[in-house]
Structure formats: structure tokens, C-alpha cells
Design a protein around this motif. Sequence first.
Motif, mmCIF file in Angstrom:
data_model
loop_
_atom_site.group_PDB
_atom_site.id
_atom_site.type_symbol
_atom_site.label_atom_id
_atom_site.label_comp_id
_atom_site.label_asym_id
_atom_site.label_seq_id
_atom_site.Cartn_x
_atom_site.Cartn_y
_atom_site.Cartn_z
ATOM 1 N N PRO A 95 33.827 39.353 34.587
ATOM 2 C CA PRO A 95 33.083 38.290 33.926
ATOM 3 C C PRO A 95 32.039 37.701 34.867
ATOM 4 C CG PRO A 95 35.351 37.584 34.328
ATOM 5 C CD PRO A 95 35.234 39.003 34.778
ATOM 6 N N THR A 96 31.054 37.075 34.285
ATOM 7 C CA THR A 96 29.949 36.517 35.048
ATOM 8 C C THR A 96 30.503 35.600 36.149
ATOM 9 O OG1 THR A 96 28.537 36.631 33.093
ATOM 10 C CG2 THR A 96 27.805 35.186 34.886
ATOM 11 N N PRO A 97 30.188 35.874 37.411
ATOM 12 C CA PRO A 97 30.754 35.105 38.531
ATOM 13 C C PRO A 97 30.058 33.751 38.732
ATOM 14 C CG PRO A 97 29.363 36.861 39.372
ATOM 15 C CD PRO A 97 29.380 37.004 37.867
ATOM 16 N N ILE A 98 30.535 32.769 38.024
ATOM 17 C CA ILE A 98 29.917 31.439 38.009
ATOM 18 C C ILE A 98 29.856 30.830 39.410
ATOM 19 C CG2 ILE A 98 30.044 29.118 37.008
ATOM 20 C CD1 ILE A 98 29.621 31.525 34.977
ATOM 21 N N GLU A 99 30.964 30.895 40.145
ATOM 22 C CA GLU A 99 31.007 30.280 41.474
ATOM 23 C C GLU A 99 29.955 30.888 42.404
ATOM 24 O OE1 GLU A 99 33.787 31.690 40.040
ATOM 25 O OE2 GLU A 99 34.647 29.846 39.279
ATOM 26 N N LYS A 100 29.772 32.191 42.304
ATOM 27 C CA LYS A 100 28.796 32.895 43.135
ATOM 28 C C LYS A 100 27.371 32.425 42.817
ATOM 29 C CE LYS A 100 28.403 37.709 44.554
ATOM 30 N NZ LYS A 100 28.764 39.078 44.181
ATOM 31 N N ILE A 101 27.093 32.233 41.543
ATOM 32 C CA ILE A 101 25.770 31.769 41.108
ATOM 33 C C ILE A 101 25.527 30.343 41.594
ATOM 34 C CG2 ILE A 101 24.407 31.150 39.062
ATOM 35 C CD1 ILE A 101 25.935 33.547 37.662
ATOM 36 N N ILE A 102 26.534 29.502 41.471
ATOM 37 C CA ILE A 102 26.412 28.109 41.909
ATOM 38 C C ILE A 102 26.209 28.038 43.422
ATOM 39 C CG2 ILE A 102 27.684 25.924 42.115
ATOM 40 C CD1 ILE A 102 28.903 26.635 39.334
ATOM 41 N N GLU A 103 27.001 28.801 44.144
ATOM 42 C CA GLU A 103 26.863 28.823 45.609
ATOM 43 C C GLU A 103 25.482 29.337 46.019
ATOM 44 O OE1 GLU A 103 28.731 31.408 49.203
ATOM 45 O OE2 GLU A 103 30.179 30.520 47.808
#
Length: 190
Positions: free
Chosen positions: A27-35
Motif C-alpha cells: 500500500p502507498t507508504p504514507i510515512e515515507k511520503i510525509i518524511e
Amino acid sequence: MTLHSKKDIENISFDILKSSKSLDVFPTPIEKIIEHSELYIAGGIDLKSLEKKYKSSHFSEALKAGLSKIRGFLDRREKVIYLDMDQISTRQNFVALHETGHNVLPWQSKTLEFLDDDETLDPDTHEEFEMEANYFASVTLFQNDRFDNEVKKFELGMPSVMQLSNHFGASVHATFRRYVENSKFRCALL
């Protein structure tokens, strides 16, 4: 939202997905995008506790009512996203990307660097910014055209929506909306 800004938002989303190495990761890696966007989600802070604190105080009813509707907010100076932790995790994902949108859309971050003025206080500007942040969150969560490509592989029906929801890490509600908008079949969400 203007067509011009939609394309701008799609390009910004794509660039972030690509440069954060999140494109085609499911699934779309939200934490990675935010970081990658140089933000972080505050841990251990629950917006509901803030709401309860102010409900017992002498603040106006409007402020108290407003606090109960907050799902997340961005502290731009500290680069922190605060979330309502009572939401399901897939809803938190969308809200976190929404708040990220406020930070990465250059015309929003530029406008919001300054104190409120007639433009930033204009309800139409606020509504436009909210729509743009929602669009950024949706486009990023569903990885631009990746959802459109995936939806073509599925039959019409709820099981398809459930599989797509799990695949992208989105809520069933958000996936259903996107599914109806992009399905090759005539369908409606009632």
C-alpha cells in the motif's frame, strides 16, 4: 479548483511519489511520503483530549464545536501533523496526506507564511485550499494514474472495491468514490 491547479497538483504529487521512492509501492507508504516532505506526525497526542480540555473551559460554543470537527492539522512552523487518533488508520492516512498537501503546494505554503490578511481570510480562498489539499491527498494516495490502471483489471462490484482499498491502503469509502469516478462500467455510489 481550476484545471490548471489540478494538473499542478498531479505533477507535485507525482514528483513526491517518485523522489520519495513511493511510486508503485503498495500500500502507498504514507510515512515515507510525509518524511520526504520534511514533516512528521506527532506521536502520543490525541486531538480528542484537546477537545475535552476546552469543552470544560469558558471558550465560545463555536470554538468548542469547531474542535470536535478537526480530524487533523498542520503546525507549519514545527513541521508537525497532529491527527485525531480515534479515526480508523486509513482515514488517518488521508488526513495526513491532506495536511501534507497544505505544506507542499507552493502557492499555499507561500500564502500561509504570512499573517492572515483579506486574501487568506476570504472564505473562497480557504475553501479552494481545502479542495486542493483533498485532491492532493487523493491523487497521492491512489498514486496518480496507478489506480486508473488497476481498476481496469477488476469486475464491477464491492469485492473489487475491497481489494483496491487494501492494495492502496485507502478507506473503503475513498476507494468507492474513486472507483465510481474511474470505472469503465456505468455505476453510482448511493
